[in-house]
Write an enzyme that holds these catalytic residues in place. Sequence first.
Site, PDB file in Angstrom:
ATOM      1  N   SER A  92      32.975   9.670  48.263  1.00  0.00           N
ATOM      2  CA  SER A  92      32.387  11.006  48.178  1.00  0.00           C
ATOM      3  C   SER A  92      31.054  11.081  47.318  1.00  0.00           C
ATOM      4  O   SER A  92      31.110  10.665  46.034  1.00  0.00           O
ATOM      5  CB  SER A  92      33.524  12.163  47.834  1.00  0.00           C
ATOM      6  OG  SER A  92      32.989  13.394  47.698  1.00  0.00           O
ATOM      7  N   GLY A  93      30.099  11.664  47.792  1.00  0.00           N
ATOM      8  CA  GLY A  93      28.812  11.504  47.108  1.00  0.00           C
ATOM      9  C   GLY A  93      27.914  10.588  47.351  1.00  0.00           C
ATOM     10  O   GLY A  93      26.750  10.431  46.747  1.00  0.00           O
TER      11      GLY A  93
ATOM     12  N   THR B 134      26.791  12.108  54.640  1.00  0.00           N
ATOM     13  CA  THR B 134      26.193  13.197  55.500  1.00  0.00           C
ATOM     14  C   THR B 134      24.624  13.198  55.751  1.00  0.00           C
ATOM     15  O   THR B 134      24.147  13.470  56.776  1.00  0.00           O
ATOM     16  CB  THR B 134      26.624  14.595  54.921  1.00  0.00           C
ATOM     17  OG1 THR B 134      27.955  14.530  54.908  1.00  0.00           O
ATOM     18  CG2 THR B 134      26.045  15.831  55.692  1.00  0.00           C
TER      19      THR B 134
ATOM     20  N   ASN C 161      30.225  15.710  43.881  1.00  0.00           N
ATOM     21  CA  ASN C 161      29.514  15.677  44.995  1.00  0.00           C
ATOM     22  C   ASN C 161      29.132  17.086  45.378  1.00  0.00           C
ATOM     23  O   ASN C 161      29.944  18.073  45.467  1.00  0.00           O
ATOM     24  CB  ASN C 161      30.180  15.017  46.163  1.00  0.00           C
ATOM     25  CG  ASN C 161      29.020  15.253  47.431  1.00  0.00           C
ATOM     26  OD1 ASN C 161      27.962  15.637  47.417  1.00  0.00           O
ATOM     27  ND2 ASN C 161      29.550  14.271  48.518  1.00  0.00           N
TER      28      ASN C 161
ATOM     29  N   SER D  47      29.962  18.068  49.537  1.00  0.00           N
ATOM     30  CA  SER D  47      31.013  16.938  49.946  1.00  0.00           C
ATOM     31  C   SER D  47      31.661  17.649  51.303  1.00  0.00           C
ATOM     32  O   SER D  47      31.881  18.789  51.457  1.00  0.00           O
ATOM     33  CB  SER D  47      32.461  16.961  48.819  1.00  0.00           C
ATOM     34  OG  SER D  47      33.254  16.389  49.493  1.00  0.00           O
ATOM     35  N   SER D  48      31.705  16.894  52.369  1.00  0.00           N
ATOM     36  CA  SER D  48      32.412  17.191  53.777  1.00  0.00           C
ATOM     37  C   SER D  48      33.807  17.353  53.271  1.00  0.00           C
ATOM     38  O   SER D  48      34.518  16.340  52.953  1.00  0.00           O
ATOM     39  CB  SER D  48      31.969  16.226  54.570  1.00  0.00           C
ATOM     40  OG  SER D  48      30.670  16.169  54.812  1.00  0.00           O
TER      41      SER D  48
ATOM     42  N   GLY E 261      34.707  10.779  52.166  1.00  0.00           N
ATOM     43  CA  GLY E 261      34.664   9.525  51.668  1.00  0.00           C
ATOM     44  C   GLY E 261      35.838   9.590  50.540  1.00  0.00           C
ATOM     45  O   GLY E 261      36.791  10.693  50.257  1.00  0.00           O
TER      46      GLY E 261
ATOM     47  N   GLU F  97      38.181   9.643  47.656  1.00  0.00           N
ATOM     48  CA  GLU F  97      38.268  10.467  46.459  1.00  0.00           C
ATOM     49  C   GLU F  97      39.201  10.002  45.320  1.00  0.00           C
ATOM     50  O   GLU F  97      40.383   9.548  45.811  1.00  0.00           O
ATOM     51  CB  GLU F  97      38.461  11.711  46.939  1.00  0.00           C
ATOM     52  CG  GLU F  97      37.074  12.512  47.652  1.00  0.00           C
ATOM     53  CD  GLU F  97      37.274  13.883  47.858  1.00  0.00           C
ATOM     54  OE1 GLU F  97      36.482  14.531  48.415  1.00  0.00           O
ATOM     55  OE2 GLU F  97      38.373  14.509  47.636  1.00  0.00           O
TER      56      GLU F  97
END
Length: 1191
Positions: free
Chosen positions: A287-288, A292, A333, A336-337, A560, A562
């Site tokens: 994540s981050g 994306t 993030n 974050s998605s 992602g 985490e």
Amino acid sequence: MFLNFEKGYLRENVCDVQGPACSHSIKSLPPEFKLIAGDLTSGLTENCGDAKLRSSDVIGSGSPENDVLIGEVSEEAQNCAGDMGLYDEDLAYSRKGVSLEDRSSIAEEDLESVPLPFPSISMSSRERRWSDTTPYASKKKLQSWFQLPNGNWELGKIIKTSGNESIISLPDGKVLKVKEESLVPANPDILDGVDDLMQLSYLNEPSVLYNLQYRYNQNMIYTKAGPVLVAINPFKKVPLYGNDYIEAYKRKAIESPHVYAITDTAIREMIRGPIIIVIMCIFSGESGAGKTETAKIAMQYLAALGGGSGIEYEILKTNPILEAFGNAKTLRNDNSSRFGKLIEIHFSETGKISGANIQTCKFYSSRVVQCNEGERSYHIFYQLCAGAPPSLRGKLNLQNAEDYKYLRQSNCYSITGVNDAEEFGTVMEALDVVHISKEDQENVFAMLAAVLWLGNISFTVIDNENHVQAVEDEGLFHVAKLIGCDIEDLKLTLSTRKMKVGNDNIVQKLTLSQAIDARDALAKSIYACLFDWLVEQINKSLAVGKRRTGRSISILDIYGFESFNRNSFEQFCINYANERLQQHFNRHLFKLEQEEYIQDGIDWAKVEFEDNQDCLNLFEKRPLGLLSLLDEESTFPNGTDLTFANKLKQHLNSNSCFKGERDQAFTVHHYAGQVTYDTSGFLEKNRDLLHLDSIQLLSSCVCPLPQIFASHMLTQSDKLVVGPLHKSGGADSQKLSVATKFKGQLFQLMQRLESTTPHFIRCIKPNNLQSPESYEQGLVLQQLRCCGVLEVVRISRSGFPTRMSHQKFARRYGFLLLDNVASQDPLSVSVAILHQFNILPEMYQVGYTKLFFRTGQIGVLEDTRNRTLHGILRVQSCFRGYQARRSLKELRGGITTLQSFIRGGKTRKAYSALLKRHRAAVIIQKRMKAVFARNRMRTISSAAIVIQAVIRGWLVRRCSGDIGFLKSGDTKMKESDEVLVKSSFLAELQRRVLKAEAALREKDEENDILHQRLQQYESRWSEYELKMKSMEEVWQKQMRSLQSSLSIAKKSLAIDDSERNSDASVNASDERDYSGDVGGNQKRQESNGARSTSAGLSVISRLAEEFEHRSQVFGDDAKFLVEVRSGQVEASLNPDQELRRLKQMFEAWKKDYGARLRETKIILNKLGSEDGALEKMKKKWWGRRNSTRIN
């Protein structure tokens, strides 16, 4: 390209590489790259002089103090150039798949006596060559990597080597004595910053870390790792994107690693493929890490290359919508998605985008009702509160984000550098682009506002059993209004639950915790269904329909890995999904790769890699897996988070990937590291707490969206879970758990991935602070280990990445053979092709069904094939061009002939018609001219006759009057006297006639003079005829008409005057007699007539003088203006304007002059009539007198 060296550069700068003389080993080197040892030695010693050692570097730092530790080396040591000069132009970094490794050095005192042979390569040595992290076997190395106690790697200089120990100097000046096994070899300077990790001579962790950081510091964030693209998040804008870069990668003008290059490769594979191909670009990472944003960049490249129909703009505009409704700010993030997104972009046969479809995986709606400190809920809530226009705010009763309980529990309302109001405008624009109507948009915003107001609904206790009911405050009223339901029904749904026991329906009151769960479940369900509905509407807008060809490129952007200080059910599901994706990555790049080698009979040494199958078994195994135990515990009525944690410890403690912790926690050994999960809230989040009462409430709403949501949820509730039922839940317990739904969606996604040709993009996060130009070695190394980057590169370098079936190889390259091999089998044809092009045996292997090639070998065949095809196409184009030109020439000749006939016929027809028109015009002109001439002649003849008649009549009257007077005279006169009288009279008449003729000649002369002057004026005006032709023609016609009228008037007056003078002289005596007999009245009339005649003459004279004066003035003015216009005379006036004004003056004068001339003619006519009356009186008088005389 970061590195681009020519042959001359290598030979001139080979002395820059440090190190003593050493032996070399070449792996799978093509024949054109082999060098003779003697030539190499002589070539190197001739071109290089003395040089100093390279200064040492630290990852991220350096020190000039190390120069004191650098000593000179001999010329032979520099000329050795251990890792250079062997490949000439095609070095290890030139993308040929060749590398240099395992430098071995000897003592400096033995340099001159050591030859440079190429050692023979045995199978065992070949296996050892790929193990780059083995301890040094040599006595001395000039530079090596050394790991510090904090885990960071530094590049040190080897000062001295003694036995198994070495003395090294670090960049900060420290000198350490370390064991030789702790040193890791470093690559030469020339390999710093290579764009493909396969080009590194020594493939080890510190070298990879240093190479990535070297490129990262220069804003080169993309690096190839064999078939995988490594992308490091710069946390800032870098100048690597835009139309110029897109065009450059499209034209292959740039070959450096880039997400554009990966996408371009996917497009070319899709278009070139003989069958329907589905390409998958998989973006993975923590994540981050920038997954994306990288996915959006890939979509921009696809839109640029496949655009043209307008659908690509709609596809790009889906990103703001999905990010607003599906992304949120987390601790690591800002964007974050919270869902997985698979965008399938369809292409036509010509490579143009024809449509798209979006598939989502697990939308985590629990964030709607619960956020950790420092995080935010989904972006759309804050964007709506900040950017909604006043009309919409009034309609939805919107307030600030701080006024909603769901949003203020995390105390985070904004993101640094992000304007939520502007983002809301972007979202509204995107909704318009994807054809979501204004009415539907308002309904969407109403659902969002309803979710926010649901969080503000509070409850009050109504009895001793802690039962509650909803408070009728503004939150309750606004929710009922926004979703279109009755407020009492909403109040009842949130406070009670209906259950069916046997044939009876029982209404159970809810406690405070149950009511809050029911409220939150309704809010989460509304938001989750709203997100699914938006995706469905977007897919309708992007639908391919009948244009589907089966060719597509899919982009997978998924959440992602985490790991936070406190990890809940959300991180549990996310990390499980990443484990499954990592398994797919391992399966594709490791398992399947090596299994295919073994199945096809390839001589292959297996490369070990870290497999995460045990961790997947921990999650998925039945009946004692994490997911199975979670679903089982969720169905028990008395199950709690603590009982779930205890059950996990009871059944899974023996698993190597599981570790029980204190209280309600447990640890899982993921591929990316250990993650500790807190089971608090696991069971609640796994259960679907939305009861049938809430679904029925939504179905009874007036607004269309809640009805759609209810229909969707009723369809989902028909599916049953496996295991015991939650008896108290009745029909509500017959629904799938959240984990089971997520697992099903994930398996569907993996099936989709298995049917595609994948391209992997591994996104790396350089630091946890989201700070640009910050590179944390430990964090990056952990991600590289998790991604298996080093293993991928090792397999790619030692393996055979290019493979092709015998049939396809023979079909593709068989026409290059010199002999006819049509009757041979594909294997024989393939072997013949390899022998004809002298491809070394170590560069390929022949399997049972396929041919396997090392990196770069197939390029030689492709180049030859392309050149041959280009030559064939050139010959075909020349021949077809010749045929086309010949056909065109014949066709053009026929067309020319046909055109000549058609044009000749048309011309003759037109000429015939023109000739007829000309003849008709000539006849008409002749007739009209004859008519005009006859009319003019008739007019002149009539005028002449009238004039002659008047003159002759007057003469006759005069003559007859004298004769009558003589006869009535003295009758006693003699005959001779009468004859004398008549003779004198006739003489007098002749004299008068001669005098009149003389006067007439004088008038003619005057007339000639006037004509001459007129000709002079005409000649003067003719000079200006080219510029003022129209004006001058009008003036000349008018002047001629006035001149002729004046001449006729003058002639008439002259004749009358002469006649009056002759009459006055002849009849002087008669008039005296007549005056005696006639009364005074007649005398006055005669005198008045004489005065009138003289007045008429004076008027005519004045008109003539005015005509002469005006003609002179107009002529001089016109000449002056023409001279000014032609530039002969300078004057500050506008000649064209003055000419127009002069013309207007002339027209006005002409009109006035004509009017006065007509008045003068009328007056003269009146005078003529008065003279006629006088003549009549004279005739009457003469008659009486003659009759008296006769009597």
